[in-house]
Design a protein around this motif. Structure first.
Motif, short mmCIF file in Angstrom:
data_model
loop_
_atom_site.label_atom_id
_atom_site.label_comp_id
_atom_site.label_asym_id
_atom_site.label_seq_id
_atom_site.Cartn_x
_atom_site.Cartn_y
_atom_site.Cartn_z
N ALA A 1 80.15 23.00 105.16
CA ALA A 1 79.84 23.93 106.25
C ALA A 1 78.34 24.16 106.33
O ALA A 1 77.64 24.12 105.30
CB ALA A 1 80.55 25.24 106.01
N GLN A 2 77.87 24.41 107.56
CA GLN A 2 76.45 24.68 107.74
C GLN A 2 76.10 26.10 107.28
O GLN A 2 76.90 27.01 107.43
CB GLN A 2 76.12 24.53 109.22
CG GLN A 2 74.69 24.13 109.42
CD GLN A 2 74.31 24.02 110.88
OE1 GLN A 2 74.95 24.60 111.76
NE2 GLN A 2 73.26 23.30 111.15
N GLY A 3 74.90 26.25 106.71
CA GLY A 3 74.44 27.58 106.31
C GLY A 3 74.07 28.42 107.52
O GLY A 3 74.08 27.94 108.65
N ARG B 1 78.33 36.27 105.52
CA ARG B 1 78.94 35.26 104.67
C ARG B 1 80.46 35.42 104.59
O ARG B 1 81.15 34.50 104.15
CB ARG B 1 78.34 35.34 103.26
CG ARG B 1 76.92 34.81 103.23
CD ARG B 1 76.32 34.89 101.85
NE ARG B 1 75.05 34.16 101.80
CZ ARG B 1 74.28 34.08 100.72
NH1 ARG B 1 74.64 34.67 99.60
NH2 ARG B 1 73.16 33.38 100.76
N LEU B 2 80.96 36.60 104.99
CA LEU B 2 82.40 36.85 104.92
C LEU B 2 83.12 36.58 106.25
O LEU B 2 84.31 36.86 106.36
CB LEU B 2 82.65 38.30 104.49
CG LEU B 2 82.30 38.59 103.03
CD1 LEU B 2 82.34 40.09 102.75
CD2 LEU B 2 83.24 37.86 102.09
N VAL C 1 84.34 31.51 105.58
CA VAL C 1 85.15 31.52 104.35
C VAL C 1 86.20 30.42 104.41
O VAL C 1 86.38 29.66 103.46
CB VAL C 1 85.81 32.91 104.16
CG1 VAL C 1 86.76 32.88 102.97
CG2 VAL C 1 84.76 34.00 103.97
N LEU C 2 86.86 30.30 105.58
CA LEU C 2 87.96 29.34 105.68
C LEU C 2 87.47 27.90 105.66
O LEU C 2 88.21 27.00 105.28
CB LEU C 2 88.79 29.62 106.94
CG LEU C 2 89.50 30.99 106.91
CD1 LEU C 2 90.22 31.27 108.21
CD2 LEU C 2 90.48 31.07 105.74
#
Ligand code: ADP
Ligand code: 5GP
Length: 197
Positions: free
Chosen positions: A2-4, A185-186, A191-192
């Motif tokens: 995933a991208q930041g 971040r949540l 998360v998924l």
């Protein structure tokens, strides 16, 4: 992978943005600071490559004409810019990136990268800002005047940001910034994207 996420922090000069960013980077894992390029001369304690990449006006203009900046602007009479390569290589590696840039730069980032999270830091008052800037002692009288004049203009951009943090007490302001990063971040999508059965 995933991208930041891209976090943009802006504030009038003297608010405490550099202090807060340094504390944040020590306490929050997996976030990289994007070191900007500038034509401003280094201050006493600043290190080339750590605080900024200090470059000549000629080198800066070459980078502009080669399209190497994600954003750039003239701030308080000097040029500042963010290298696209530096930012995108971190984001693509799944790391978060922190940009400490002015309001003109933040506007450009939002246009090119609508997912960026924009945070504006305010001083408790304009009088406190002036006091902090004077106490820092890094600007002569004329440069101080320019920075204070620009501060009044910069705060008018605060409503365009996603979050506003008031830097009255440093530890509390730091907690606010950490909360913004933590919430981001949540997000379910983030998360998924990492969660596997
Ligand atoms: P900026 O990067 O926004 O220009 P700095 O981080 O250099 O600002 O901070 C300006 C000055 O104010 C520094 O001398 C710093 O130590 C001081 N400072 C930062 N935050 C606070 C605070 N919450 N209370 C009092 N002084 C502060
Ligand atoms: P200083 O000279 O005090 O380090 O920074 C002056 C202003 O320039 C601050 O508002 C800071 O956020 C901004 N700045 C630093 N780097 C960049 C950058 O790469 N781009 C833009 N647009 N502004 C920057």
């Amino acid at each position: 992978m995933a991208q930041g996420d891209l976090f943009v922090i802006s504030a009038p000069s003297g608010t405490g943005k550099t202090t807060l960013c340094e504390m944040l980077l020590k306490e929050v894992p997996d976030i990289d600071f994007s070191v900007s390029h500038t034509t401003r001369p280094p201050r006493k304690n600043e290190v080339d490559g750590r605080d900024y990449h200090f470059v000549s006006r000629m080198k800066f203009d070459e980078m502009v004409s080669r399209g190497e900046f994600l954003e750039w602007a003239t701030v308080h009479g000097n040029c500042y810019g963010t290298s696209s390569r530096e930012v995108f290589s971190c984001l693509e590696a799944g790391r978060d990136v922190l940009l400490d840039i002015d309001v003109q730069g933040a506007r450009q980032v939002r246009e090119r990268f609508p997912g960026a999270v924009l945070v504006f830091i305010l001083p408790p008052s304009m009088a406190a800002l002036e006091e902090r800037l004077r106490a820092r002692g890094t600007e002569d009288a004329e440069r101080l005047r320019i920075r204070l004049e620009n501060a009044g203009l910069e705060v008018r951009s605060a409503p365009d940001y996603d979050y506003v943090v008031i830097n009255d007490e440093l530890p509390r302001a730091l907690e606010d910034l950490k909360a913004i990063i933590r919430a981001r971040r949540l997000r379910a999508q983030r998360v998924l994207s990492k969660w596997k059965i």
